[in-house]
Design an enzyme around this catalytic site. Structure first.
Site, mmCIF file in Angstrom:
data_model
loop_
_atom_site.group_PDB
_atom_site.id
_atom_site.type_symbol
_atom_site.label_atom_id
_atom_site.label_comp_id
_atom_site.label_asym_id
_atom_site.label_seq_id
_atom_site.Cartn_x
_atom_site.Cartn_y
_atom_site.Cartn_z
ATOM 1 C CE1 TYR A 143 14.846 11.076 -20.869
ATOM 2 C CE2 TYR A 143 14.274 12.851 -22.353
ATOM 3 C CZ TYR A 143 14.603 12.413 -21.096
ATOM 4 O OH TYR A 143 14.681 13.313 -20.063
ATOM 5 C CE LYS A 192 28.032 12.087 -12.414
ATOM 6 N NZ LYS A 192 28.401 13.138 -11.464
ATOM 7 C CG ASP A 224 27.889 16.446 -11.023
ATOM 8 O OD1 ASP A 224 28.476 16.619 -12.112
ATOM 9 O OD2 ASP A 224 28.363 15.748 -10.115
ATOM 10 C CG ASP A 248 13.966 16.693 -20.808
ATOM 11 O OD1 ASP A 248 13.396 17.792 -20.920
ATOM 12 O OD2 ASP A 248 13.359 15.639 -20.550
ATOM 13 C CG ASP A 252 12.593 22.273 -18.455
ATOM 14 O OD1 ASP A 252 12.486 22.704 -19.631
ATOM 15 O OD2 ASP A 252 11.729 21.566 -17.922
#
Ligand code: NAD
Length: 357
Positions: A143, A192, A224, A248, A252
């Site tokens: 970001y 990852k 994942d 992020d 959620d």
């Protein structure tokens, strides 16, 4: 009498509705514990764009910097959706986090017993308990990395860059391990590393930091797999430590498991006691100003503010217990309403919490 400066950013949409209720609660708690809270209301987001064509005016940032803590509602709405990236309301959030040096975002996700039915997961999964904390790195990674538009052999293209240095990873890892020490002493670091070089660095730094916390159990999961495990067996998680983008998304997902984003608070912090506190949801333009928003996430954000920035744990527990009692008595806003409970609006919910304090 202790005296604190609190910057208040109601922002847009329901940010205004819920912050009003949280401030009443804060005033009552301040009175009860004999502290003085000096609130300064400032603008950020769409409302600031309308007032001065800037989602984060310098004055807002300066007042936040000079405060002991910031209480933020939410920013954004369809009115400003077509503005170019750097002028959008959400830019204020990145500017506040970066400008205030808030590199750690703490998002608890807990299922309240009386709200179990609100979870979209099966009873047998929820009955095992959900009480986890996502610790997300907030001021680095993709970001904030290099980005741009380019061309691939004449075809328009774009890129964003994931980049972390050792110091950034160390800082956020310490936050996660320290949080775990106050909880069930387990950290799951999410990356990852099978594909990304930045994840391989992440993993090696986290392992080094872990050596300073021998009581905390550490495991690593790919992002994942974590996304799957969160819905398969959320009870396995205590503290989830992860990067900005993965955090992020996973935070959620974790909040959805609890059934209502209208119940969940969050804080963004740095080394000292300063922090910014906000609900995890957005400005909900569909219900803004209609007395429909659930103010509890913002009221619980205020509880976190008392706990972490003002060192008033007892006051924080008071607020949390008041919220619990209101729920136990069967009062619900529309988002968490089920048959047999009593539906109330934003203001009524705020008043019920006040009455319990
Ligand atoms: P949202 O969280 O605002 O709303 C999603 C859904 O949840 C809506 O149906 C809404 O009515 C409901 N909802 C959210 N909070 C609620 C509450 N307290 N009580 C009852 N219902 C609630 O997400 P969105 O619709 O994707 O975004 C709306 C705007 O908010 C966008 O402009 C977005 O960019 C912005 N946003 C801001 C923040 C922030 O300020 N931190 C975070 C997310 C989204």
């Amino acid at each position: 009498m202790k005296d604190y400066k609190i910057a208040v950013i109601p922002g847009d949409g329901i940010g205004v509705d819920i912050t009003r209720e949280a401030l009443k609660v804060m005033n009552k708690v301040a009175e009860k514990y004999s502290v003085k809270l000096n609130f300064t209301e400032v603008k950020a987001g769409g409302v600031a764009i309308d007032a001065c064509q800037n989602p984060l005016p310098q004055e807002t940032l300066d007042i936040c910097k000079a405060s002991d803590a910031v209480l933020l509602g939410a920013v954004g709405g369809p009115k400003w959706d077509n503005l170019e990236g750097s002028k959008r309301p959400e830019k204020a959030l990145l500017g506040l986090r970066g400008g205030l040096g808030l590199y750690a975002n703490l998002r608890p996700a807990k299922v309240y017993d009386v709200l179990k039915t609100a979870s979209p997961l099966k009873n047998e999964i929820i009955d095992e308990g959900v009480d986890l904390l996502v610790v997300r790195e907030l001021t680095g990674g993709i970001y904030f990395g290099d980005r741009g538009r380019c061309e691939d052999n004449g075809i328009a293209a774009a890129y964003d860059t994931e980049r972390y240095n050792v110091e950034e990873i160390k800082k956020i890892a310490h936050v996660a391990f320290k949080s775990a020490m106050k909880r069930r002493k387990k950290v799951t670091s999410v990356d990852k590393a099978n594909i990304l070089e930045s994840s391989r660095l992440w993993r090696s730094v986290v392992e080094k930091v872990a050596k300073e916390y021998p009581e905390v159990e550490l495991n690593h999961l790919y992002v994942d797999n974590t996304a799957m495990q969160l819905v398969r067996k959320p009870s396995q998680f205590d503290v989830i430590l992860t990067s900005n983008m993965f955090g992020d998304i996973l935070s959620d997902e974790a909040s959805m498991i609890t059934g209502s984003i209208g119940m969940l608070a969050s804080s963004s912090v740095r080394e000292d006691s300063f922090g910014m506190y906000e609900p995890i949801h957005g400005s909900a333009p569909d219900i803004a100003g209609k007395d429909l928003a659930n103010p509890l996430a913002q009221i619980l954000s205020a509880a976190m503010l008392f706990e972490y920035s003002l060192d008033m744990s007892e006051a924080a527990r008071d607020i949390e217990n008041a919220v619990q009692r209101v729920l136990d008595k069967g009062f619900r806003t529309g988002d968490i309403y089920t048959e047999g409970t009593k539906k109330v609006g934003t203001k009524e919910m705020g008043k019920l919490v006040l009455d319990e304090l």
